[in-house]
Design an enzyme around this catalytic site. Structure first.
Site, PDB file in Angstrom:
ATOM      1  N   CYS A  89      15.497  44.204 -42.885  1.00 25.21           N
ATOM      2  CA  CYS A  89      16.364  44.514 -41.739  1.00 25.21           C
ATOM      3  C   CYS A  89      17.552  45.393 -42.115  1.00 25.21           C
ATOM      4  O   CYS A  89      18.234  45.911 -41.237  1.00 25.21           O
ATOM      5  CB  CYS A  89      16.860  43.223 -41.106  1.00 25.21           C
ATOM      6  SG  CYS A  89      15.657  41.898 -41.095  1.00 25.21           S
ATOM      7  N   HIS A 112      16.533  44.633 -32.089  1.00 30.23           N
ATOM      8  CA  HIS A 112      16.528  44.668 -33.556  1.00 30.23           C
ATOM      9  C   HIS A 112      15.225  45.259 -34.087  1.00 30.23           C
ATOM     10  O   HIS A 112      14.349  44.533 -34.548  1.00 30.23           O
ATOM     11  CB  HIS A 112      16.736  43.237 -34.067  1.00 30.23           C
ATOM     12  CG  HIS A 112      16.787  43.094 -35.557  1.00 30.23           C
ATOM     13  ND1 HIS A 112      17.138  44.126 -36.410  1.00 30.23           N
ATOM     14  CD2 HIS A 112      16.538  42.021 -36.360  1.00 30.23           C
ATOM     15  CE1 HIS A 112      17.083  43.689 -37.666  1.00 30.23           C
ATOM     16  NE2 HIS A 112      16.716  42.426 -37.656  1.00 30.23           N
TER      17      HIS A 112
END
Ligand SMILES: [Zn+2]
Lengths: 143, 388
Positions: free
Chosen positions: B83, B337
């Protein structure tokens, strides 16, 4: 020519095992005898759980096994309502982490302990268990 | 040695089920950044592509994307830290420029999470942790963060309502960000209303409302050495501090469960490099993949003392008008995200804020901004400090 024997004992660990071949395969043989074991570096004394075959403190691979005994303090836990593929039949289940002082053990809380009875800081023990699908694992229980 | 400046930023809309390929998705963020930088493709010396490969069908996507964007024969590199991939890529780009190897580098982060089927995604989710020692217990990303939430609640008396307040803030700003995937409002009442999906348990104590929105998206940041940045850009934004850290993948190897060591460590490095303290930050983007993650970020970055993150959100100090505005673009919770694109999108938001071009999301006259981007469950952490 005879086929080379592959030591894939680790495929027996947990509801779904994602790896079969590791130098720490003796962990499974100890589990079969009801023992949950970690490793200790014979050179510098560093203690590892989960067990490791190499010491990153002194770069030795001269390790011995020790048994996880007594109780550990519950550091945290969570009950899952959704799980990854292969874990559907286990739901709901509670993952948790115990602090034994020199090392920590990650695993699951025994099904017979309701979530409501769990508190951070309580003492639990680690015990070998066989899963419904025949796989080997360990759970956290009241001492 | 000269400074390194950001001369262009761009991102695609963050959406569910992007109707195109990964190259077409990457093109959207890149095009916006190129138009922003008013630069030409021949001026880009090198590219860095960032994504989490487990969501890609294409092997080694860097070369494929570089070609589609017209960035051959320049070198291209692939950087991955789940991420936080595009923030890691920014640190690499900075190093390449400081080493005088390249003058202008484009960082393209992308993720098409819908590239694989939901059952394939489910299968991969089970392998997001230590596959040897933890995945066999059936671990999931939300459950790990739920363990941090549980520990935070036990130590500091943080409540589900404290966490819900963070989601309410995110949704406030997601509604005014036209690139956000989740544009609706969220109220505190939804978290206690059994009829609302927001109150449904995912992994106790976290509920659906505590979790970020999955999305497909791309982002692009174009960085240049001081000379080129000054020559090509009216309002370059300078990289003042860069911090990066890593942590044990398994929980058993960690010693802190009420915060993320990587956030603390990367923050320290970035503050030191920039020569500033948390009080100097005027606007921040933090990694709110879950509400508890934003709460811990407040404390790990020094915006609040440990255990006092709940007071910071309760007093609305992290709202747009507060003393330390955080995630005024909706954050991961509402903006979405898309793993590899997330860090670049955070950087873009801060750059727009520092230039005074954030529109309805603009905070009052910020001079220094910060991004905090976490990979995995605190496996990797990046903190970046930017200034006008
Ligand atoms: Zn040793």
């Amino acid at each position: 020519m005879a086929k080379k024997e592959v030591d894939d004992r680790f495929k027996k660990f947990g509801t779904v095992s994602f790896t079969a071949i590791t130098k720490t395969n003796d962990f499974i043989s100890y589990l079969e005898k009801g023992k949950v074991m970690g490793t200790r570096c014979k050179e510098c004394g560093a203690i590892y759980f989960p067990p490791r075959s190499d010491c990153s403190k002194c770069f030795n691979s001269n390790m011995e096994w020790f048994e996880v005994t007594g109780t550990g303090k519950l550091l945290s836990f969570s009950e899952l309502k959704y799980g990854p593929v292969g874990f559907e039949d286990d739901l709901p289940y509670t993952i948790a982490l115990l602090d034994y002082g020199d090392y920590k053990v990650f695993g699951r809380i025994s099904k017979d302990m309701p979530y409501e009875d769990l508190d951070v800081g309580m003492e639990l023990k680690t015990e070998f268990n066989t899963l419904p699908n025949g796989q080997l694992s360990y759970v956290f229980k009241r001492p | 040695m000269g400074k390194v400046g950001i001369i262009g930023v761009g991102q695609s809309s963050f959406v569910r089920g992007y109707p195109g390929s990964i190259r077409e998705l990457a093109f959207e963020g890149f095009k916006e950044a190129m138009e922003d930088a008013k630069t030409q493709i021949k001026d880009i010396d090198a590219s860095i592509i960032a994504s989490a490969p487990e969501y890609d069908k294409q092997r080694s996507p860097a070369g494929v994307i570089a070609e589609y964007l017209g960035l051959i024969p320049q070198p291209t590199f692939y950087i991955e830290s789940v991420c936080s991939s595009s923030s890691s890529a920014l640190k690499v780009a900075y190093s390449m420029i400081k080493a005088d190897l390249h003058d202008i580098v484009a960082i393209i982060g992308f993720q098409k999470m819908s590239e694989i089927s939901s059952s394939e995604a489910q299968e991969r989710m089970g392998r997001g942790a230590d596959i040897q020692w933890e995945s066999p217990f059936g671990t999931m990303m939300p459950a790990y963060y739920a363990m941090y939430a549980q520990a935070h609640m036990a130590q500091y008396g943080t409540t589900g309502e404290d966490l819900a307040k963070i989601r309410v803030k995110a949704a406030t700003y997601g509604q005014i960000n036209d690139k956000a995937v989740y544009r609706k409002s969220v109220t505190l009442e939804m978290f206690t209303d059994p009829e609302s999906n927001m109150s449904a348990t995912v992994a106790k104590p976290l509920r659906v409302g505590d979790c970020c929105a999955n999305a497909d998206g791309s982002s692009c940041i174009i960085v240049a050495n001081e000379e080129k940045a000054k020559a090509m850009c009216d309002k370059p934004v300078w990289i003042l501090g860069l911090g990066a850290a890593s942590e044990a993948v398994n929980m058993a190897g960690r010693d802190l469960f009420t915060g993320l060591n990587v956030g603390i460590e990367a923050g320290k490095q970035a503050y030191k490099m920039a020569g500033i303290t948390p009080k100097d930050i005027d606007v921040a983007e933090v990694h709110d993949c879950f509400t508890i993650a934003e709460m811990m970020a407040y404390e790990n970055l020094g915006f609040a003392n440990p255990g006092e993150g709940k007071d910071l959100i309760a007093s609305k100090e992290t709202y747009k008008e507060g003393s330390i505005p955080v995630n005024i673009d909706g954050g991961l919770l509402s903006k979405g995200h898309p793993i590899g694109a997330t860090g670049g999108s955070q950087i873009r938001t801060i750059v727009l804020q520092l230039r005074g071009e954030a529109g309805e999301m603009q905070v009052k006259d910020p001079e220094i901004g910060l991004t905090h981007n976490i990979g995995g469950v605190g496996l990797y952490g990046n903190v970046t400090i930017l200034g006008r």
